[in-house]
Design a protein around this motif. Structure first.
Motif, PDB file in Angstrom:
ATOM      1  N   PHE A  54       0.813  -1.211   0.000  1.00 11.40           N
ATOM      2  CA  PHE A  54       0.000   0.000   0.000  1.00 11.40           C
ATOM      3  C   PHE A  54       0.850   1.267   0.000  1.00 11.40           C
ATOM      4  CE2 PHE A  54      -4.040  -2.113   1.840  1.00 11.40           C
ATOM      5  CZ  PHE A  54      -4.569  -2.277   0.568  1.00 11.40           C
ATOM      6  N   LYS A  55       1.990   1.240   0.662  1.00 10.46           N
ATOM      7  CA  LYS A  55       2.865   2.414   0.669  1.00 10.46           C
ATOM      8  C   LYS A  55       3.386   2.687  -0.748  1.00 10.46           C
ATOM      9  CE  LYS A  55       6.050   4.996   3.228  1.00 10.46           C
ATOM     10  NZ  LYS A  55       5.824   5.717   4.444  1.00 10.46           N
ATOM     11  N   VAL A  56       3.779   1.638  -1.452  1.00  8.93           N
ATOM     12  CA  VAL A  56       4.239   1.789  -2.834  1.00  8.93           C
ATOM     13  C   VAL A  56       3.106   2.293  -3.718  1.00  8.93           C
ATOM     14  CG1 VAL A  56       5.034   0.511  -4.880  1.00  8.93           C
ATOM     15  CG2 VAL A  56       6.131   0.123  -2.656  1.00  8.93           C
ATOM     16  N   VAL A  57       1.924   1.691  -3.596  1.00 12.87           N
ATOM     17  CA  VAL A  57       0.771   2.131  -4.392  1.00 12.87           C
ATOM     18  C   VAL A  57       0.488   3.609  -4.135  1.00 12.87           C
ATOM     19  CG1 VAL A  57      -1.741   1.911  -4.684  1.00 12.87           C
ATOM     20  CG2 VAL A  57      -0.304  -0.136  -4.636  1.00 12.87           C
ATOM     21  N   ASN A  97       2.523   5.941  -2.999  1.00 10.84           N
ATOM     22  CA  ASN A  97       3.604   6.788  -3.516  1.00 10.84           C
ATOM     23  C   ASN A  97       3.585   6.889  -5.041  1.00 10.84           C
ATOM     24  OD1 ASN A  97       4.669   7.576  -1.031  1.00 10.84           O
ATOM     25  ND2 ASN A  97       6.000   5.792  -0.912  1.00 10.84           N
ATOM     26  N   LEU A  98       3.212   5.805  -5.719  1.00  7.96           N
ATOM     27  CA  LEU A  98       3.216   5.812  -7.187  1.00  7.96           C
ATOM     28  C   LEU A  98       1.954   6.417  -7.801  1.00  7.96           C
ATOM     29  CD1 LEU A  98       4.766   2.303  -8.011  1.00  7.96           C
ATOM     30  CD2 LEU A  98       5.885   4.548  -8.126  1.00  7.96           C
ATOM     31  N   THR A  99       0.811   6.227  -7.132  1.00  7.54           N
ATOM     32  CA  THR A  99      -0.459   6.653  -7.732  1.00  7.54           C
ATOM     33  C   THR A  99      -1.103   7.847  -7.042  1.00  7.54           C
ATOM     34  OG1 THR A  99      -1.870   5.248  -6.349  1.00  7.54           O
ATOM     35  CG2 THR A  99      -0.941   4.238  -8.352  1.00  7.54           C
ATOM     36  N   GLY A 100      -0.692   8.112  -5.807  1.00  7.53           N
ATOM     37  CA  GLY A 100      -1.341   9.167  -5.032  1.00  7.53           C
ATOM     38  C   GLY A 100      -2.618   8.700  -4.355  1.00  7.53           C
ATOM     39  N   SER A 101      -3.034   7.481  -4.621  1.00  5.43           N
ATOM     40  CA  SER A 101      -4.224   6.916  -3.996  1.00  5.43           C
ATOM     41  C   SER A 101      -3.896   6.592  -2.539  1.00  5.43           C
ATOM     42  CB  SER A 101      -4.631   5.638  -4.753  1.00  5.43           C
ATOM     43  OG  SER A 101      -5.839   5.161  -4.267  1.00  5.43           O
ATOM     44  N   ARG A 102      -4.605   7.159  -1.611  1.00  7.59           N
ATOM     45  CA  ARG A 102      -4.233   7.154  -0.188  1.00  7.59           C
ATOM     46  C   ARG A 102      -4.607   5.864   0.542  1.00  7.59           C
ATOM     47  NH1 ARG A 102      -3.331  12.875   1.985  1.00  7.59           N
ATOM     48  NH2 ARG A 102      -2.297  11.447   3.364  1.00  7.59           N
ATOM     49  N   VAL A 103      -4.268   4.736  -0.051  1.00  7.83           N
ATOM     50  CA  VAL A 103      -4.598   3.445   0.554  1.00  7.83           C
ATOM     51  C   VAL A 103      -3.708   3.104   1.752  1.00  7.83           C
ATOM     52  CG1 VAL A 103      -5.791   2.421  -1.420  1.00  7.83           C
ATOM     53  CG2 VAL A 103      -3.293   2.270  -1.272  1.00  7.83           C
ATOM     54  N   TYR A 104      -2.470   3.544   1.734  1.00  6.14           N
ATOM     55  CA  TYR A 104      -1.592   3.322   2.896  1.00  6.14           C
ATOM     56  C   TYR A 104      -2.091   4.159   4.073  1.00  6.14           C
ATOM     57  CZ  TYR A 104       2.622   3.086   5.787  1.00  6.14           C
ATOM     58  OH  TYR A 104       3.505   2.894   6.826  1.00  6.14           O
ATOM     59  N   THR A 105      -2.474   5.379   3.780  1.00  3.31           N
ATOM     60  CA  THR A 105      -3.040   6.253   4.817  1.00  3.31           C
ATOM     61  C   THR A 105      -4.291   5.612   5.404  1.00  3.31           C
ATOM     62  OG1 THR A 105      -2.166   8.203   3.687  1.00  3.31           O
ATOM     63  CG2 THR A 105      -3.952   8.571   5.272  1.00  3.31           C
ATOM     64  N   LEU A 106      -5.142   5.048   4.541  1.00  6.15           N
ATOM     65  CA  LEU A 106      -6.351   4.373   5.005  1.00  6.15           C
ATOM     66  C   LEU A 106      -6.000   3.155   5.863  1.00  6.15           C
ATOM     67  CD1 LEU A 106      -9.406   3.946   5.079  1.00  6.15           C
ATOM     68  CD2 LEU A 106      -9.227   2.840   2.831  1.00  6.15           C
ATOM     69  N   LEU A 107      -4.997   2.398   5.459  1.00  4.95           N
ATOM     70  CA  LEU A 107      -4.584   1.217   6.224  1.00  4.95           C
ATOM     71  C   LEU A 107      -4.205   1.584   7.657  1.00  4.95           C
ATOM     72  CD1 LEU A 107      -3.877  -1.867   6.094  1.00  4.95           C
ATOM     73  CD2 LEU A 107      -1.533  -1.121   5.624  1.00  4.95           C
ATOM     74  N   LEU A 108      -3.522   2.699   7.827  1.00  2.78           N
ATOM     75  CA  LEU A 108      -3.047   3.108   9.149  1.00  2.78           C
ATOM     76  C   LEU A 108      -4.042   3.993   9.891  1.00  2.78           C
ATOM     77  CD1 LEU A 108       0.707   3.896   8.424  1.00  2.78           C
ATOM     78  CD2 LEU A 108      -0.373   1.698   8.922  1.00  2.78           C
ATOM     79  N   ASN A 109      -5.124   4.345   9.229  1.00  7.22           N
ATOM     80  CA  ASN A 109      -6.095   5.287   9.790  1.00  7.22           C
ATOM     81  C   ASN A 109      -6.815   4.732  11.022  1.00  7.22           C
ATOM     82  OD1 ASN A 109      -7.659   7.707   9.781  1.00  7.22           O
ATOM     83  ND2 ASN A 109      -9.345   6.531   8.907  1.00  7.22           N
ATOM     84  N   VAL A 110      -6.907   5.558  12.057  1.00  3.39           N
ATOM     85  CA  VAL A 110      -7.661   5.188  13.269  1.00  3.39           C
ATOM     86  C   VAL A 110      -8.705   6.258  13.600  1.00  3.39           C
ATOM     87  CG1 VAL A 110      -5.852   3.745  14.277  1.00  3.39           C
ATOM     88  CG2 VAL A 110      -5.883   6.195  14.772  1.00  3.39           C
ATOM     89  N   ASP A 111      -9.035   7.102  12.627  1.00  6.71           N
ATOM     90  CA  ASP A 111      -9.966   8.209  12.848  1.00  6.71           C
ATOM     91  C   ASP A 111     -11.386   7.759  13.180  1.00  6.71           C
ATOM     92  OD1 ASP A 111      -7.844   9.838  12.302  1.00  6.71           O
ATOM     93  OD2 ASP A 111      -8.601  10.580  10.389  1.00  6.71           O
ATOM     94  N   TYR A 112     -11.693   6.501  13.013  1.00  4.10           N
ATOM     95  CA  TYR A 112     -13.040   6.002  13.300  1.00  4.10           C
ATOM     96  C   TYR A 112     -13.125   5.283  14.652  1.00  4.10           C
ATOM     97  CZ  TYR A 112     -10.950   1.683  11.575  1.00  4.10           C
ATOM     98  OH  TYR A 112     -10.123   0.602  11.387  1.00  4.10           O
ATOM     99  N   ILE A 113     -12.027   5.229  15.393  1.00  2.00           N
ATOM    100  CA  ILE A 113     -12.012   4.551  16.694  1.00  2.00           C
ATOM    101  C   ILE A 113     -12.152   5.593  17.805  1.00  2.00           C
ATOM    102  CG2 ILE A 113     -10.713   3.053  18.253  1.00  2.00           C
ATOM    103  CD1 ILE A 113      -9.243   1.983  15.752  1.00  2.00           C
ATOM    104  N   PRO A 114     -13.238   5.503  18.601  1.00  4.82           N
ATOM    105  CA  PRO A 114     -13.429   6.477  19.681  1.00  4.82           C
ATOM    106  C   PRO A 114     -12.193   6.568  20.581  1.00  4.82           C
ATOM    107  CG  PRO A 114     -15.351   5.064  19.461  1.00  4.82           C
ATOM    108  CD  PRO A 114     -14.288   4.494  18.561  1.00  4.82           C
ATOM    109  N   ILE A 115     -11.964   7.726  21.131  1.00  7.46           N
ATOM    110  CA  ILE A 115     -10.846   8.081  22.018  1.00  7.46           C
ATOM    111  C   ILE A 115      -9.520   8.108  21.254  1.00  7.46           C
ATOM    112  CG2 ILE A 115      -9.542   7.546  24.121  1.00  7.46           C
ATOM    113  CD1 ILE A 115     -12.164   6.318  25.228  1.00  7.46           C
ATOM    114  N   ILE A 116      -9.159   7.007  20.596  1.00  7.88           N
ATOM    115  CA  ILE A 116      -7.887   6.959  19.854  1.00  7.88           C
ATOM    116  C   ILE A 116      -7.869   8.011  18.750  1.00  7.88           C
ATOM    117  CG2 ILE A 116      -6.457   5.533  18.334  1.00  7.88           C
ATOM    118  CD1 ILE A 116      -7.209   3.137  20.021  1.00  7.88           C
ATOM    119  N   LYS A 117      -9.040   8.283  18.159  1.00  2.00           N
ATOM    120  CA  LYS A 117      -9.112   9.248  17.059  1.00  2.00           C
ATOM    121  C   LYS A 117      -8.700  10.660  17.489  1.00  2.00           C
ATOM    122  CE  LYS A 117     -13.953  10.520  17.609  1.00  2.00           C
ATOM    123  NZ  LYS A 117     -15.260  10.540  17.000  1.00  2.00           N
ATOM    124  N   ASN A 118      -8.671  10.916  18.785  1.00  4.78           N
ATOM    125  CA  ASN A 118      -8.298  12.238  19.288  1.00  4.78           C
ATOM    126  C   ASN A 118      -6.793  12.463  19.335  1.00  4.78           C
ATOM    127  OD1 ASN A 118     -11.036  12.878  19.715  1.00  4.78           O
ATOM    128  ND2 ASN A 118     -10.989  11.847  21.688  1.00  4.78           N
TER     129      ASN A 118
END
Length: 144
Positions: free
Chosen positions: A24-27, A29-50
């Motif tokens: 996902f990091k390679v994808v 970096n090469l395409t700009g599609s934020r799939v690596y960011t999505l993989l690491l995303n925790v914005d939907y988990i209460p408390i941790i998202k803060n």
């Protein structure tokens, strides 16, 4: 509990999780599609998202989830006595299901792709198929 400390589970989850993340990091970096960011995303988990965590901590969270998913899959394999081909097929299908369930979490973050980004969704599902296949390969039994 024993399945969580199973050497095969730990190695499979770490190796597949690292390859999954690198893919996902390679994808991204090469395409700009934020799939690596999505993989690491925790914005939907209460408390941790803060909190904002460094990338390495977010990646460790990803590896912990990989470990838990792999342990559950291994436990299911053992309970239902899946042979290697059933393990591979079911691992891929389960990962596609997980990918489909997680992609909509993009609505909770401004950092991830928008929900209608079908290019990102395609990469996201390809990555989950690769991850499922890797887990299936790495959890194979030698005599099955």
């Amino acid at each position: 509990m024993k399945i969580l400390i199973n050497r095969q589970v730990i190695i499979a989850s770490f190796v597949a999780g690292c390859i999954f993340g690198a893919f996902f990091k390679v994808v991204e970096n090469l395409t700009g599609s934020r799939v690596y960011t999505l993989l690491l995303n925790v914005d939907y988990i209460p408390i941790i998202k803060n909190f904002r965590f460094p990338e390495v901590i977010e990646f460790i969270f990803h590896l912990i989830i990989s470990w838990l998913i792999t342990a559950v899959l291994c436990a299911i394999r053992n309970k239902y006595k899946w042979n290697n081909s059933m393990l591979m097929r079911n691992s891929v299908f389960i990962q596609i299901f997980i990918g489909c369930m997680l992609f909509p979490t993009t609505i909770f973050s401004k950092r991830t792709p928008i929900i209608t980004d079908y290019f990102a969704l395609s990469w996201w599902l390809i990555g989950h198929i690769v991850y499922g296949a890797l887990i299936g390969i790495l959890l194979k039994r030698k005599n099955s």
